[in-house]
Write a protein that holds these residues in place. Sequence first.
Motif, short mmCIF file in Angstrom:
data_model
loop_
_atom_site.label_atom_id
_atom_site.label_comp_id
_atom_site.label_asym_id
_atom_site.label_seq_id
_atom_site.Cartn_x
_atom_site.Cartn_y
_atom_site.Cartn_z
N THR A 83 70.73 12.08 14.46
CA THR A 83 71.05 11.94 13.05
C THR A 83 70.95 13.33 12.45
O THR A 83 69.95 14.03 12.67
CB THR A 83 70.04 11.00 12.36
N HIS A 84 71.97 13.74 11.72
CA HIS A 84 71.99 15.10 11.18
C HIS A 84 72.53 15.09 9.76
O HIS A 84 73.16 14.12 9.33
CB HIS A 84 72.84 16.02 12.07
N GLU A 85 72.28 16.18 9.05
CA GLU A 85 72.86 16.35 7.73
C GLU A 85 74.35 16.59 7.88
O GLU A 85 74.80 17.26 8.81
CB GLU A 85 72.22 17.54 7.00
N ASN A 88 76.52 20.00 9.20
CA ASN A 88 75.50 20.82 9.86
C ASN A 88 75.35 20.48 11.34
O ASN A 88 74.24 20.41 11.86
CB ASN A 88 74.15 20.66 9.15
N LYS A 104 71.11 20.30 11.97
CA LYS A 104 70.08 20.41 10.94
C LYS A 104 69.77 19.01 10.43
O LYS A 104 70.66 18.22 10.16
CB LYS A 104 70.56 21.28 9.78
N CYS A 105 68.49 18.73 10.31
CA CYS A 105 68.05 17.50 9.66
C CYS A 105 66.77 17.81 8.91
O CYS A 105 66.00 18.69 9.28
CB CYS A 105 67.85 16.37 10.66
N SER A 106 66.57 17.11 7.81
CA SER A 106 65.38 17.41 7.02
C SER A 106 64.52 16.19 6.83
O SER A 106 64.82 15.12 7.25
CB SER A 106 65.77 17.98 5.67
#
Length: 106
Positions: A83-85, A88, A104-106
């Motif tokens: 799962t990613h932004e 990104n 990128k993931c936050s």
Amino acid sequence: MADTGEGKKEESDYKRLHSFPLIRQTDMPEEMRVEAMELCVTACEKYATNNESAAKMIKEMMDKKFGSSWHVVIGEAFGFEITHEVKNLLYMFFGGSLAVCVWKCS
């Protein structure tokens, strides 16, 4: 018996022919994609025998340039589900069979 020198020559020829980056999947904007791709190529060439160091270099540079929470996986013959932004993700091949996944993931 096969000559081992010939096998090494064929392998080096194969890697030389496939030394360009091949993007498999990406949703990054053009400018970010180009910078990330160049960074991946540089790291893979610099640390040709150490994927862990190459991944660490890519992660640190992406964190500096585009903010934190970047992740990098480098290797051969792996699968993933992440799962990613949005905008990104970069999944590419370099040097024939070396895969690089940056997201990128936050």
